[in-house]
Design a protein around this motif. Structure first.
Motif, PDB file in Angstrom:
ATOM      1  N   GLU A  32     -17.610 106.479 -20.120  1.00 30.97           N
ATOM      2  CA  GLU A  32     -19.055 107.339 -19.700  1.00 30.97           C
ATOM      3  C   GLU A  32     -18.731 108.341 -19.824  1.00 30.97           C
ATOM      4  OE1 GLU A  32     -21.900 109.278 -15.682  1.00 30.97           O
ATOM      5  OE2 GLU A  32     -20.413 107.471 -15.717  1.00 30.97           O
ATOM      6  N   ARG A  33     -19.041 109.335 -21.382  1.00 31.54           N
ATOM      7  CA  ARG A  33     -18.962 110.517 -21.306  1.00 31.54           C
ATOM      8  C   ARG A  33     -17.019 110.681 -21.902  1.00 31.54           C
ATOM      9  NH1 ARG A  33     -21.389 111.574 -16.462  1.00 31.54           N
ATOM     10  NH2 ARG A  33     -24.040 112.467 -16.267  1.00 31.54           N
ATOM     11  N   ASP A  34     -17.007 109.731 -22.992  1.00 31.98           N
ATOM     12  CA  ASP A  34     -15.894 109.982 -23.438  1.00 31.98           C
ATOM     13  C   ASP A  34     -14.761 109.822 -22.247  1.00 31.98           C
ATOM     14  OD1 ASP A  34     -17.303 110.274 -25.776  1.00 31.98           O
ATOM     15  OD2 ASP A  34     -16.415 112.195 -25.800  1.00 31.98           O
ATOM     16  N   SER A  35     -15.236 109.089 -21.381  1.00 35.11           N
ATOM     17  CA  SER A  35     -13.757 108.409 -20.609  1.00 35.11           C
ATOM     18  C   SER A  35     -14.182 107.096 -20.396  1.00 35.11           C
ATOM     19  CB  SER A  35     -14.058 109.538 -19.216  1.00 35.11           C
ATOM     20  OG  SER A  35     -13.941 111.074 -19.801  1.00 35.11           O
ATOM     21  N   LEU A  36     -12.941 106.763 -20.036  1.00 36.25           N
ATOM     22  CA  LEU A  36     -12.895 105.076 -19.441  1.00 36.25           C
ATOM     23  C   LEU A  36     -12.269 105.225 -18.055  1.00 36.25           C
ATOM     24  CD1 LEU A  36     -12.792 102.278 -20.991  1.00 36.25           C
ATOM     25  CD2 LEU A  36     -10.652 102.731 -21.027  1.00 36.25           C
ATOM     26  N   PHE A  37     -12.704 104.395 -17.138  1.00 35.28           N
ATOM     27  CA  PHE A  37     -12.637 104.265 -15.898  1.00 35.28           C
ATOM     28  C   PHE A  37     -12.722 102.406 -15.618  1.00 35.28           C
ATOM     29  CE2 PHE A  37     -14.980 108.119 -16.125  1.00 35.28           C
ATOM     30  CZ  PHE A  37     -14.577 108.943 -15.312  1.00 35.28           C
ATOM     31  N   LEU A  38     -11.835 102.486 -14.558  1.00 30.03           N
ATOM     32  CA  LEU A  38     -11.344 100.635 -14.168  1.00 30.03           C
ATOM     33  C   LEU A  38     -11.807 100.785 -12.865  1.00 30.03           C
ATOM     34  CD1 LEU A  38      -9.945  98.174 -13.977  1.00 30.03           C
ATOM     35  CD2 LEU A  38      -7.980  99.241 -12.734  1.00 30.03           C
ATOM     36  N   LEU A  39     -12.976  99.798 -12.943  1.00 32.83           N
ATOM     37  CA  LEU A  39     -13.000  99.599 -11.623  1.00 32.83           C
ATOM     38  C   LEU A  39     -13.188  98.975 -10.767  1.00 32.83           C
ATOM     39  CD1 LEU A  39     -17.353 100.370 -12.181  1.00 32.83           C
ATOM     40  CD2 LEU A  39     -15.935 101.653 -11.618  1.00 32.83           C
ATOM     41  N   LEU A  40     -13.224  97.777 -11.324  1.00 32.00           N
ATOM     42  CA  LEU A  40     -12.547  96.067 -10.217  1.00 32.00           C
ATOM     43  C   LEU A  40     -11.195  95.492 -11.537  1.00 32.00           C
ATOM     44  CD1 LEU A  40     -15.430  94.557  -9.397  1.00 32.00           C
ATOM     45  CD2 LEU A  40     -13.695  95.648  -7.470  1.00 32.00           C
ATOM     46  N   ASP A  41     -10.077  95.471 -10.895  1.00 35.46           N
ATOM     47  CA  ASP A  41      -9.049  94.334 -10.599  1.00 35.46           C
ATOM     48  C   ASP A  41      -8.677  93.440  -9.398  1.00 35.46           C
ATOM     49  OD1 ASP A  41      -6.601  93.317 -12.088  1.00 35.46           O
ATOM     50  OD2 ASP A  41      -5.494  95.523 -11.689  1.00 35.46           O
ATOM     51  N   LEU A  42      -9.434  92.981  -9.801  1.00 32.50           N
ATOM     52  CA  LEU A  42      -9.067  91.453  -8.462  1.00 32.50           C
ATOM     53  C   LEU A  42      -7.604  90.027  -8.862  1.00 32.50           C
ATOM     54  CD1 LEU A  42     -13.504  90.564  -7.827  1.00 32.50           C
ATOM     55  CD2 LEU A  42     -11.493  92.391  -6.902  1.00 32.50           C
ATOM     56  N   PHE A  43      -7.247  89.635  -7.855  1.00 29.60           N
ATOM     57  CA  PHE A  43      -6.545  88.987  -8.360  1.00 29.60           C
ATOM     58  C   PHE A  43      -7.560  87.920  -9.103  1.00 29.60           C
ATOM     59  CE2 PHE A  43      -4.200  84.460  -6.675  1.00 29.60           C
ATOM     60  CZ  PHE A  43      -2.921  84.744  -7.517  1.00 29.60           C
ATOM     61  N   GLU A  44      -8.643  87.554  -8.527  1.00 32.37           N
ATOM     62  CA  GLU A  44      -9.489  86.731  -8.841  1.00 32.37           C
ATOM     63  C   GLU A  44     -10.755  86.817 -10.361  1.00 32.37           C
ATOM     64  OE1 GLU A  44      -9.911  87.887  -5.722  1.00 32.37           O
ATOM     65  OE2 GLU A  44     -10.402  86.024  -4.211  1.00 32.37           O
ATOM     66  N   GLY A  45     -10.629  86.224 -11.139  1.00 34.15           N
ATOM     67  CA  GLY A  45     -11.055  86.756 -12.204  1.00 34.15           C
ATOM     68  C   GLY A  45     -12.291  86.886 -12.420  1.00 34.15           C
TER      69      GLY A  45
END
Length: 702
Positions: A297-310
């Motif tokens: 969003e607006r030239d920026s990258l964000f991590l929302l979720l990093d789960l042990f499950e895929g």
């Protein structure tokens, strides 16, 4: 993969190959592991759990897991696999794929209470939907939440299907491309963007739903995936482009309707899913071996979720995201608001963090790959009521691409010799089949105190057939079979040790039999045989007449139907008809393990017809006794009813032409075929006969 890694680390790579080989022979993974590793399943499971905990527990604690506050909209199902949920723009419905008994369905469910609304399409059993491509992507919603678009195959070509949720109307857009993937509705609902494969390269295309015109938007040899509309004039997609091409590293790109492209991000890993809402680009990408959820969003990258499950899929609509998360029990669908997720800004990735792909180098690109065959199966010992015990060598072979297949059988004993060879040529639309074989037998007959007559019979056969497919399930077969028969008689004198030719012998006869057949088959095969669908064959055989040619005509039909109500239960039904006529016709028998069980070859006539019904179930999955030390695996059974009719004249059918039976058939898996034990009660039009008639055969049920 983790288990194979465990085996490799603990016992060495060679044990993996031994386990796979034993599994193929025994048809049981647990038995194969016990034989190869020398320990029971319980102990092996305990060792594997310790192995996993030692290596993964810190990561399991460090990474996140689905929150209890997330709403579960669809739980996993043991018998059904669900994939690629797509949330409607108004947030009220979810479309998804469901795989069950070999059929892939497109279903619509409520995003509010999870109830199923309707089944839009079902593929895998009819020519209308030969295949619905669950793994080729996604289901797209029109902006008004009224229509969905998905990809299927019919008539040999991929197509985009547009289904109206309210009216049930279906529009088909057949596209003359090698493959079609990942459709996406435009903001005005008049166009669909998709990925098309042509001559080995993928590009983004746009389909106009009004005039059915297709425009190629990109034109390169790189890979594009998951096109989505940012607005009415721009699309975003994932692709692996650049000077250092790497299919494991993909970026986000924007393209306008004139084909001008702009790269948005640095390499992100392998993109698995992509969705757009209000200018935000949500996507799932694999990095460090895990599927993570990001938003751009607006030239920026964000991590929302990093789960042990895929995380396998993301979609957005209304105020929610729908996530498909793959856990130990299968795919689970969650409804999540983005505000519930914590954003973590990702700096630009300057260096690639990736696995090194394996690249095959071919020195001489002008030469085709050499034809190499591998052995697919070896067998040969059979037994049935008709021919008894038979020993031989049976070999099935094919090449890597499946363009060539061969089958051979050899059986040679003192007074008996038989070989048969069949070759399939399969790279073209029309499949060609070539046959050659020889059967020879000799048997003595008493002639006098010092002499015996030795009769010998020899049959040579050769044939060629062409299989013309109409679609995935139907085909015509046209072929011809030629035979030469030789019957000879010689007298052997034991006192003089001399042979004498019997007058009038040998006798030769020839046969030339063209045939035409129609075949239908949409059955789905499970681990123990067909469990859903139908298959059938109708055949007509004629002959070429001549003074020394055999005169035989025939008509045959065989239809089989399978129902799977759930669990280990299967209903199976079969009906058949055979008619043979002509001067040299050999009439078929009714009775035996493949027609009416509990009888020998009881009735012989020019017409036979019958019906077989079975209720198949699992009697014992696994039984281990302390004393006696007996183990039983996969003990299948069936309750059956058989009935048959044999007659010569249509106007002379009576109750003596009818036989029937009912009973139980118990099936033991031997590793290469079933040992089938039959316990039958006979009946006819006068009633049920006393007694139980046992029988057995080695082979497969219908």
């Amino acid at each position: 993969q983790a288990f194979m890694k465990f085996i490799e680390d603990r016992y060495g790579k060679r044990k993996i190959g031994e386990i796979l080989f034993k599994t193929r022979m025994k048809r049981d993974l647990f038995l194969a592991m016990e034989d190869v590793l020398g320990m029971d399943v319980e102990r092996l499971d305990e060792e594997f759990r310790h192995y996993v905990m030692e290596r993964c527990l810190p990561l399991y604690v460090e990474l996140g897991h689905p929150s209890r506050d997330w709403r579960i909209i669809k739980e996993p199902d043991e018998e059904k696999y669900r994939y690629a949920p797509s949330l409607s723009p108004d947030g009220t419905m979810i479309a998804y794929y469901e795989l069950h008994d070999g059929a892939t369905s497109v279903k619509i469910m409520s995003a509010i209470d999870g109830r199923e609304i309707k089944e839009a399409a079902k593929g895998g059993f009819t020519s209308k939907f030969e295949t619905i491509y669950m793994t080729k992507g996604k289901i797209s919603w029109s902006p008004d939440s009224r229509r969905i678009a998905f990809v299927s195959k019919s008539g040999g070509f991929d197509r985009i299907d547009v289904y109206d949720i309210k009216t049930g109307k279906l529009q088909n857009f057949t596209l003359r491309l090698d493959a079609v993937m990942e459709p996406s509705f435009s903001p005005d609902g008049r166009k669909i963007a998709f990925v098309g494969l042509k001559e080995g390269t993928t590009d983004v295309y746009i389909l106009d739903l009004l005039n059915r015109e297709v425009v190629k938007l990109t034109n390169d040899f790189y890979c594009e995936h998951f096109p989505e509309w940012l607005d009415g004039n721009h699309l975003v997609f994932a692709g692996s482009m650049g000077e250092e091409w790497d299919y494991q590293e993909e970026r986000l790109y924007v393209v306008d309707l004139n084909g001008n492209e702009l790269c948005l991000t640095a390499p992100l890993g392998k993109v698995k899913s992509l969705a757009v809402k209000d200018g935000k680009i949500y996507f799932v990408a694999t990095r460090n071996g895990r599927e993570c959820l990001y938003v751009y969003e607006r030239d920026s990258l964000f991590l929302l979720l990093d789960l042990f499950e895929g995380i396998t899929c993301v979609s957005c609509g209304g105020d929610y995201l729908v996530l498909s998360v793959f856990g130990t029990e299968g795919e689970r669908f969650y409804l999540v608001k983005e505000e519930e997720l914590e954003r973590k800004k990702i700096p630009e990735i300057k260096e690639k963090e990736r696995f090194i792909p394996v690249v095959m180098e071919i020195e001489d690109k002008g030469k085709p790959a050499p034809l190499a065959f591998t052995v697919d199966g070896i067998g040969g010992i059979t037994y049935d009521t008709y021919s008894g015990l038979s020993q031989g060598v049976e070999v099935v072979m094919s090449d890597v691409l499946g363009n060539h297949q061969m089958y051979g059988y050899v059986n040679s004993m003192a007074l008996y010799n038989y070989f048969y060879f069949r070759y399939f040529y399969l790279p073209r639309v029309i499949d060609w089949v070539f046959d050659i074989g020889r059967y020879a037998v000799m048997f003595p007959e008493y002639y006098s105190r010092t002499q015996d007559i030795f009769w010998s019979y020899e049959l040579w056969l050769g044939g060629i057939s062409a299989f013309l497919p109409l679609d995935r399930f139907r085909r015509f077969e046209l072929g011809v079979l030629g035979i030469r028969e030789k019957l000879n008689a010689e007298i052997y004198d034991y006192t003089t040790d001399e042979w004498y030719q019997v007058s009038g012998y040998p006798v030769y006869s020839y046969g030339f039999f063209p045939y035409l057949a129609f075949v239908f088959d949409n059955t789905y095969w499970g681990a123990w045989g067909p469990q859903a669908g139908m298959r059938g064959r109708v055949e007509y055989q004629t002959c070429v007449l001549g003074e020394r040619f055999l005169e035989v005509y025939g008509i045959g039909a065989d239809f089989r139907k399978y129902w799977h109500p759930g669990g280990n239960y299967i209903f199976a039904g079969r009906t058949y008809y055979e008619c043979v006529w002509g001067r040299d016709a050999f009439y078929p028998y009714l009775g035996g393990t493949y027609t009416v069980r509990g009888y020998p070859d009881t009735l012989q006539a020019s017409h036979i017809a019958g019906l077989n019904l079975e209720f198949r179930f699992s009697l014992i999955e696994y039984l281990r006794m302390g004393f006696p030390p007996v183990e039983l695996h996969h003990l299948r059974s069936a309750l059956f009813v058989d009935a048959g009719l044999a007659w010569d004249e249509w106007n002379n059918i009576n109750k003596d032409n009818f036989i029937g039976s009912f009973g139980l058939e118990v099936r033991f898996w031997l590793g290469f075929a079933y040992l089938n034990l039959i316990f039958a009660k006979r009946f006819n039009l006068d009633g049920v006969e006393p007694g139980i008639y046992p029988d057995f055969y080695v082979g497969f049920p219908f």
